[in-house]
Design a protein around this motif. Structure first.
Motif, mmCIF file in Angstrom:
data_model
loop_
_atom_site.group_PDB
_atom_site.id
_atom_site.type_symbol
_atom_site.label_atom_id
_atom_site.label_comp_id
_atom_site.label_asym_id
_atom_site.label_seq_id
_atom_site.Cartn_x
_atom_site.Cartn_y
_atom_site.Cartn_z
ATOM 1 N N ARG A 30 0.844 -1.195 0.000
ATOM 2 C CA ARG A 30 0.000 0.000 0.000
ATOM 3 C C ARG A 30 0.879 1.245 0.000
ATOM 4 O O ARG A 30 1.107 1.876 1.029
ATOM 5 C CB ARG A 30 -0.931 -0.017 1.213
ATOM 6 N N THR A 31 1.368 1.593 -1.161
ATOM 7 C CA THR A 31 2.242 2.770 -1.266
ATOM 8 C C THR A 31 1.465 4.077 -1.132
ATOM 9 O O THR A 31 2.070 5.153 -1.130
ATOM 10 C CB THR A 31 3.009 2.750 -2.598
ATOM 11 N N ASP A 32 0.143 3.982 -0.997
ATOM 12 C CA ASP A 32 -0.657 5.169 -0.717
ATOM 13 C C ASP A 32 -0.777 5.421 0.775
ATOM 14 O O ASP A 32 -1.348 6.434 1.188
ATOM 15 C CB ASP A 32 -2.052 5.010 -1.323
ATOM 16 N N LEU A 33 -0.244 4.525 1.596
ATOM 17 C CA LEU A 33 -0.357 4.646 3.047
ATOM 18 C C LEU A 33 1.014 4.764 3.690
ATOM 19 O O LEU A 33 1.887 3.921 3.474
ATOM 20 C CB LEU A 33 -1.085 3.427 3.632
ATOM 21 N N HIS A 34 1.197 5.805 4.509
ATOM 22 C CA HIS A 34 2.435 5.975 5.274
ATOM 23 C C HIS A 34 2.089 5.703 6.727
ATOM 24 O O HIS A 34 1.786 6.609 7.497
ATOM 25 C CB HIS A 34 2.965 7.401 5.097
ATOM 26 N N TYR A 35 2.108 4.431 7.086
ATOM 27 C CA TYR A 35 1.743 4.026 8.431
ATOM 28 C C TYR A 35 3.020 3.727 9.248
ATOM 29 O O TYR A 35 3.860 4.599 9.402
ATOM 30 C CB TYR A 35 0.817 2.812 8.386
ATOM 31 N N ASP A 36 3.131 2.517 9.747
ATOM 32 C CA ASP A 36 4.264 2.159 10.608
ATOM 33 C C ASP A 36 5.144 1.097 9.958
ATOM 34 O O ASP A 36 5.793 0.313 10.648
ATOM 35 C CB ASP A 36 3.744 1.672 11.960
ATOM 36 N N GLN A 37 5.186 1.105 8.635
ATOM 37 C CA GLN A 37 5.963 0.105 7.910
ATOM 38 C C GLN A 37 7.443 0.100 8.307
ATOM 39 O O GLN A 37 8.017 -0.977 8.546
ATOM 40 C CB GLN A 37 5.807 0.311 6.397
ATOM 41 N N PRO A 38 8.121 1.258 8.390
ATOM 42 C CA PRO A 38 9.543 1.229 8.760
ATOM 43 C C PRO A 38 9.796 0.692 10.166
ATOM 44 O O PRO A 38 10.739 -0.070 10.390
ATOM 45 C CB PRO A 38 9.965 2.699 8.640
ATOM 46 N N VAL A 39 8.954 1.096 11.117
ATOM 47 C CA VAL A 39 9.142 0.635 12.500
ATOM 48 C C VAL A 39 8.869 -0.857 12.610
ATOM 49 O O VAL A 39 9.559 -1.574 13.340
ATOM 50 C CB VAL A 39 8.233 1.410 13.466
ATOM 51 N N ALA A 40 7.865 -1.326 11.888
ATOM 52 C CA ALA A 40 7.568 -2.763 11.892
ATOM 53 C C ALA A 40 8.745 -3.553 11.337
ATOM 54 O O ALA A 40 9.102 -4.625 11.871
ATOM 55 C CB ALA A 40 6.306 -3.042 11.075
ATOM 56 N N LEU A 41 9.366 -3.038 10.280
ATOM 57 C CA LEU A 41 10.542 -3.727 9.735
ATOM 58 C C LEU A 41 11.678 -3.725 10.749
ATOM 59 O O LEU A 41 12.356 -4.747 10.941
ATOM 60 C CB LEU A 41 10.996 -3.056 8.441
ATOM 61 N N ALA B 6 8.413 4.899 -3.179
ATOM 62 C CA ALA B 6 7.125 5.475 -3.568
ATOM 63 C C ALA B 6 6.652 6.578 -2.630
ATOM 64 O O ALA B 6 5.977 7.515 -3.073
ATOM 65 C CB ALA B 6 6.060 4.380 -3.648
ATOM 66 N N VAL B 7 6.982 6.485 -1.339
ATOM 67 C CA VAL B 7 6.360 7.399 -0.370
ATOM 68 C C VAL B 7 7.302 8.444 0.199
ATOM 69 O O VAL B 7 6.861 9.337 0.923
ATOM 70 C CB VAL B 7 5.711 6.613 0.797
ATOM 71 N N THR B 8 8.603 8.368 -0.076
ATOM 72 C CA THR B 8 9.544 9.322 0.510
ATOM 73 C C THR B 8 10.261 10.112 -0.575
ATOM 74 O O THR B 8 10.368 9.678 -1.726
ATOM 75 C CB THR B 8 10.600 8.612 1.375
#
Length: 244
Positions: free
Chosen positions: A149-160, A191-193
């Protein structure tokens, strides 16, 4: 509702308000959910909001945090987890510090739902603190759901970062499919940064940040630390612009 569709709880000030204070001894659920006058703000590091402790007697504040983590009742934790992002973040920190693995399933449900902003960083911290295969499975499910979901900037980096932290402790490679060149994580970051920000989202940076948070918690919750004194300051995490 923010631009990503997650609730910011306007009654507590929304996205731009200050954060919740570090929990205090014998603090009620109501006072945890509504910061008192003159409270200390969160030090927001993009997806890694952590309570700021400044001035005064940080050792006393941090010892109180440890006492709260050990003594808060399940009823109070359940109440905190049913409110907005500040109470949920507080509860996630207390659950993570005390390693209450009985909350693993609930933390996983809330992370996968990702209904409110900021709290996801606390859920990831708690799962990283548990450091087990079940937590790794939850983080893997989250990344499989939200990295595309490249339209969502959630907690993906922290989860990784949390998943890499667990891998480093267990000797596993749950995160490998996500961090492979051209993999889902790189695609999401691209996509998001903005290009100038991408280095700060590198997998090793995310793991380092989570390692420091967990090491900080270990410093206050591990009975026998040998010659190392407990830390009296929050870990210094890299600053990143807060996503809209």
């Amino acid at each position: 509702m923010n631009s990503n569709g997650r609730t910011a709880q306007a009654e507590w000030g929304g996205h731009d308000a200050g954060g919740c204070p570090a929990p205090r001894r014998r603090q009620t659920v109501r006072s945890a959910a509504r910061p008192p006058a003159g409270h200390r703000p969160l030090r927001r590091t993009a997806e890694r909001p952590v309570p700021a402790v400044r001035g005064g007697h940080p050792q006393a504040v941090l010892r109180s945090l440890l006492v709260d983590a050990a003594s808060i009742t399940d009823a109070d934790l359940n109440a905190l987890l049913s409110h907005g992002w500040r109470p949920r973040l507080t509860a996630a920190w207390l659950i993570g510090i005390s390693r209450r693995t009985s909350y693993r399933a609930r933390i996983g449900e809330l992370l996968l739902e990702s209904v409110v902003v900021y709290a996801g960083g606390g859920y990831c911290f708690a799962l990283a603190r548990f450091g087990d295969h079940q937590g790794a499975e939850i983080l893997t499910a989250y990344l499989n759901r939200y990295l595309p979901r490249t339209d969502l900037h959630y907690d993906q980096p922290v989860a990784l970062g949390a998943l890499l932290h667990i891998d480093s402790r267990l000797g596993t490679a749950h995160a490998a499919p996500f961090t492979a060149p051209g993999g889902l994580y790189q695609g999401w970051v691209d996509a998001v940064t903005h290009e100038r920000e991408r280095a700060s989202y590198a997998p090793d940076q995310e793991q380092s940040a989570m390692d420091r948070l967990c090491d900080f918690a270990d410093g206050w919750s591990t009975p026998d630390r040998g010659h190392r004194p407990p830390r009296t300051e929050w870990p210094n995490l890299p600053e990143r612009p807060v996503a809209p």
